[in-house]
Design an enzyme around this catalytic site. Structure first.
Site, short mmCIF file in Angstrom:
data_model
loop_
_atom_site.label_atom_id
_atom_site.label_comp_id
_atom_site.label_asym_id
_atom_site.label_seq_id
_atom_site.Cartn_x
_atom_site.Cartn_y
_atom_site.Cartn_z
N TYR A 135 0.86 -1.19 0.00
CA TYR A 135 0.00 0.00 0.00
C TYR A 135 0.90 1.25 0.00
CZ TYR A 135 -4.44 2.34 0.15
OH TYR A 135 -5.54 3.08 -0.20
N GLU A 194 4.14 8.02 -1.18
CA GLU A 194 5.34 8.78 -1.57
C GLU A 194 6.52 8.52 -0.63
OE1 GLU A 194 6.31 10.49 -4.16
OE2 GLU A 194 4.41 10.11 -5.16
N HIS A 240 7.37 5.63 0.77
CA HIS A 240 8.07 4.43 0.26
C HIS A 240 8.81 4.76 -1.04
CE1 HIS A 240 4.50 2.50 2.35
NE2 HIS A 240 5.51 1.89 2.94
N SER A 247 0.42 4.48 5.46
CA SER A 247 -0.65 3.68 4.84
C SER A 247 -1.92 3.77 5.68
CB SER A 247 -0.20 2.22 4.73
OG SER A 247 1.03 2.17 4.05
#
Ligand code: PAF
Length: 277
Positions: free
Chosen positions: A31, A34, A36, A185
């Site tokens: 999920y 930005e 990640h 998330s």
């Protein structure tokens, strides 16, 4: 080269045995946002071959937590990662990582018992175990992690040092929405009103920094002011702590380089954030 998606340990080992150059790794639970993607971009710059894992790790959730509801969107994640030309995505099934009869756990003492560890007793044992397994399989030169989960970063650095992993753990800055909310998330769970109230986390941290810059250094005084701001926005405090950035030890007074960490319930959603002073 196209992004390769691998689901089994055997195939992962085969593929990695042929890789030349240094490997960068980003463990995720999917999920992706930005935050990640910024880790992936940094990893791309610093590595010859980039691996991202997507695995919602059941052992880091307590029975009362959101494992079943944890947001998932594999199709979107795969698209985002292949757009960034990630070399390999490891997407194992639960049975691949925890086969029947699984019995081995990795624990880090003390620093896992404070802060988030108080209200999430087995959480870090789950994190350290899965990350050990992933690091053992992937054997990365560098692992990239966000500073939003600051305690996790400190715990994993300690673990990597104690267990003599060669992997260098790179902490990367928190990525925020334009209004300051740290990307997560779990922000997906917030209703419209709660989304506004969730700004309490960032606002209270900014206020603390401002107080420090105005020579107020008492932890209790600063926490009292942060509490007021958070409660005005209907937040329920799990903890607010001022700690030494390297050891996570409590500090009675703020000093340059220390961290303020907090976990707040906004409605039923537990959000965390932190800031270096
Ligand atoms: O930060 C996360 O998403 C998880 O805790 C991690 C490091 C991927 C382990 O499951």
């Amino acid at each position: 080269m196209r992004t390769k998606i691998i689901k089994t340990i055997e195939e992962l080992r085969q593929k990695l045995s042929k890789v030349k150059g240094n490997v960068g790794f980003i463990p995720t639970m999917g999920y992706l946002h930005e935050g990640h993607l910024s880790l992936v971009k940094t990893a791309k710059k610093e590595s010859d071959f980039v691996v991202v894992s997507i695995f919602v790790n059941p052992s880091q959730f307590s029975p009362s937590e959101d494992l079943e509801d944890y947001p998932r969107d594999l199709g979107r994640d795969l698209q985002l990662l292949s757009d960034l030309r990630v070399d390999l995505i490891f997407f194992p099934r639960e049975k691949e990582m925890y086969p029947t009869g699984y019995k081995t756990w990795v624990t880090v003492d003390k620093i896992t018992q404070v802060l988030c560890g108080k209200s999430r007793p087995n959480h870090f044992r789950g994190v350290t175990t899965i990350v050990t397994k992933l690091m053992n399989l992937i054997d990365p030169d560098k692992m990239f992690m966000g500073e939003k989960d600051f305690q996790q970063l400190v715990v994993l650095r300690q673990m990597a040092k104690d267990l003599n992993f060669k992997t260098k753990i790179i902490g990367c800055p928190i990525i925020r929405e334009s209004d300051g909310l740290a990307m997560s998330s779990r922000n997906k769970y917030l209703s419209e009103d709660n989304r506004k109230n969730a700004l309490a986390l960032h606002k209270s941290l900014l206020m603390a920094k401002k107080l420090f810059n105005n020579n107020i250094t008492s932890t209790s005084e600063i926490i009292a002011k942060m509490t007021e701001l958070i409660e005005d926005l209907n937040g329920t405090i799990d903890y607010i702590e001022v700690v030494d950035s390297a050891t996570l030890e409590h500090l009675d007074n703020l000093k340059k380089g220390c961290r303020i960490l907090l976990a707040i319930y906004i409605g039923n959603t537990r959000l965390i954030d932190n800031m270096e002073i």
